[in-house]
Motif scaffolding. Sequence first.
Motif, mmCIF file in Angstrom:
data_model
loop_
_atom_site.group_PDB
_atom_site.id
_atom_site.type_symbol
_atom_site.label_atom_id
_atom_site.label_comp_id
_atom_site.label_asym_id
_atom_site.label_seq_id
_atom_site.Cartn_x
_atom_site.Cartn_y
_atom_site.Cartn_z
ATOM 1 N N ALA A 131 -3.066 4.442 5.861
ATOM 2 C CA ALA A 131 -3.818 4.917 4.877
ATOM 3 C C ALA A 131 -4.508 6.157 5.590
ATOM 4 O O ALA A 131 -4.901 7.224 4.734
ATOM 5 C CB ALA A 131 -4.556 3.882 4.224
ATOM 6 N N SER A 132 -5.298 6.228 6.533
ATOM 7 C CA SER A 132 -6.160 7.101 7.077
ATOM 8 C C SER A 132 -5.147 8.407 7.304
ATOM 9 O O SER A 132 -5.653 9.365 7.086
ATOM 10 C CB SER A 132 -6.636 6.774 8.361
ATOM 11 O OG SER A 132 -7.675 7.798 8.822
ATOM 12 N N LYS A 190 -6.313 9.464 -2.642
ATOM 13 C CA LYS A 190 -7.485 9.399 -1.930
ATOM 14 C C LYS A 190 -8.339 8.165 -2.089
ATOM 15 O O LYS A 190 -8.649 7.499 -1.128
ATOM 16 C CB LYS A 190 -8.480 10.438 -1.804
ATOM 17 C CG LYS A 190 -7.871 11.944 -1.371
ATOM 18 C CD LYS A 190 -8.795 12.840 -1.567
ATOM 19 C CE LYS A 190 -8.516 14.303 -1.283
ATOM 20 N NZ LYS A 190 -9.622 15.370 -1.857
ATOM 21 N N THR A 209 -8.499 0.930 0.426
ATOM 22 C CA THR A 209 -7.818 -0.042 1.460
ATOM 23 C C THR A 209 -8.000 -0.105 2.623
ATOM 24 O O THR A 209 -8.500 -1.184 3.457
ATOM 25 C CB THR A 209 -6.008 0.508 1.455
ATOM 26 O OG1 THR A 209 -5.581 0.711 0.330
ATOM 27 C CG2 THR A 209 -5.519 -0.203 2.570
ATOM 28 N N ASN A 258 1.053 4.060 -2.715
ATOM 29 C CA ASN A 258 0.825 5.609 -2.486
ATOM 30 C C ASN A 258 1.662 6.448 -2.706
ATOM 31 O O ASN A 258 1.775 7.538 -3.430
ATOM 32 C CB ASN A 258 0.307 5.602 -1.083
ATOM 33 C CG ASN A 258 -0.021 6.949 -0.486
ATOM 34 O OD1 ASN A 258 -1.103 7.438 -0.952
ATOM 35 N ND2 ASN A 258 0.841 7.396 0.029
ATOM 36 N N TYR A 315 0.918 -1.254 0.055
ATOM 37 C CA TYR A 315 -0.057 -0.111 0.080
ATOM 38 C C TYR A 315 0.781 1.307 -0.002
ATOM 39 O O TYR A 315 0.669 2.070 -0.913
ATOM 40 C CB TYR A 315 -0.910 0.031 1.084
ATOM 41 C CG TYR A 315 -1.377 1.253 1.334
ATOM 42 C CD1 TYR A 315 -2.315 2.051 0.715
ATOM 43 C CD2 TYR A 315 -0.961 2.435 2.285
ATOM 44 C CE1 TYR A 315 -2.945 3.407 0.615
ATOM 45 C CE2 TYR A 315 -1.458 3.565 2.433
ATOM 46 C CZ TYR A 315 -2.279 4.032 1.702
ATOM 47 O OH TYR A 315 -2.752 5.258 1.743
ATOM 48 N N ASN A 316 1.715 1.499 0.799
ATOM 49 C CA ASN A 316 2.566 2.579 1.114
ATOM 50 C C ASN A 316 3.451 2.758 0.003
ATOM 51 O O ASN A 316 3.556 3.996 -0.562
ATOM 52 C CB ASN A 316 3.451 2.681 2.342
ATOM 53 C CG ASN A 316 2.392 2.978 3.574
ATOM 54 O OD1 ASN A 316 1.994 4.243 3.565
ATOM 55 N ND2 ASN A 316 2.146 2.019 4.462
ATOM 56 N N ALA A 332 -6.332 5.086 -0.554
ATOM 57 C CA ALA A 332 -6.518 5.027 0.817
ATOM 58 C C ALA A 332 -8.119 4.519 1.199
ATOM 59 O O ALA A 332 -8.006 3.739 2.116
ATOM 60 C CB ALA A 332 -6.159 6.245 1.231
ATOM 61 N N ARG A 333 -8.985 5.120 0.634
ATOM 62 C CA ARG A 333 -10.405 4.949 0.978
ATOM 63 C C ARG A 333 -10.616 3.297 0.773
ATOM 64 O O ARG A 333 -11.277 2.524 1.432
ATOM 65 C CB ARG A 333 -11.455 5.723 0.320
ATOM 66 C CG ARG A 333 -11.171 6.989 0.922
ATOM 67 C CD ARG A 333 -12.541 7.935 0.207
ATOM 68 N NE ARG A 333 -12.330 9.429 0.817
ATOM 69 C CZ ARG A 333 -12.072 10.305 0.122
ATOM 70 N NH1 ARG A 333 -12.157 10.191 -1.576
ATOM 71 N NH2 ARG A 333 -11.910 11.849 0.448
ATOM 72 N N ASN A 358 -2.405 9.146 5.571
ATOM 73 C CA ASN A 358 -2.124 9.707 4.136
ATOM 74 C C ASN A 358 -3.381 10.677 3.880
ATOM 75 O O ASN A 358 -3.195 11.623 3.062
ATOM 76 C CB ASN A 358 -1.725 8.674 3.384
ATOM 77 C CG ASN A 358 -0.226 7.971 3.768
ATOM 78 O OD1 ASN A 358 0.331 8.450 4.354
ATOM 79 N ND2 ASN A 358 -0.183 6.838 3.229
ATOM 80 N N LEU A 359 -4.618 10.046 4.164
ATOM 81 C CA LEU A 359 -5.796 10.662 3.721
ATOM 82 C C LEU A 359 -5.844 12.022 4.348
ATOM 83 O O LEU A 359 -6.324 13.035 3.875
ATOM 84 C CB LEU A 359 -7.203 9.753 4.161
ATOM 85 C CG LEU A 359 -8.279 10.021 3.259
ATOM 86 C CD1 LEU A 359 -8.169 10.249 1.723
ATOM 87 C CD2 LEU A 359 -9.486 8.995 3.663
#
Length: 182
Positions: A82-83, A56, A62, A37, A33-34, A59-60, A85-86
Amino acid sequence: HRDLHSFPTRRSSDLAKLMNRSYQLDPTHYGAYNSYNLFITHHTFGGTDESRNAAKRLARHTIELIKHEKEDPEPYLTAASASSNLFLIETEDARVNGTPISLETLRKFRDEIKSLLGTFETLQKQAEDSGDWDYLSIDRQVEIAQRYRFAKKTFGQFDVMIARAEERANNVVGSEVVEKGE
């Protein structure tokens, strides 16, 4: 010895496909994920509105996938990341312009990350109690513990930001009272 410049390089589109494939194989994986992103926000689009919107959505997506996990604690660290990052993406304009981030936004993200980290803690305790945690290598356990500590330290900043925002709000309200002569 070969010159560094003589090694074959991958095109950006090839890297994007590889990152996407890695993420699609396991969207709950912290590294997948990271990495994706970071690639989206810094390499592919270069910090444009398009990259922020793509990040966005990523992240959402994920976070939503991870909320269905009921046994493995580790994906909740990915969701917390993810949150975070969002939050950074959604508050970028305020930070760049030096305008305050709303209390509502700060509380929303604090509460979401708190919930995600709380679920991590609960599932990790269950895994420890059942003995499942012992199946992970010591190196893996240390890696997860380090990610957790990082997430907790990052999360801890929300209370500081909220206290500052509340102080600003109280100062504004106080100055309005003084102006009205009350």
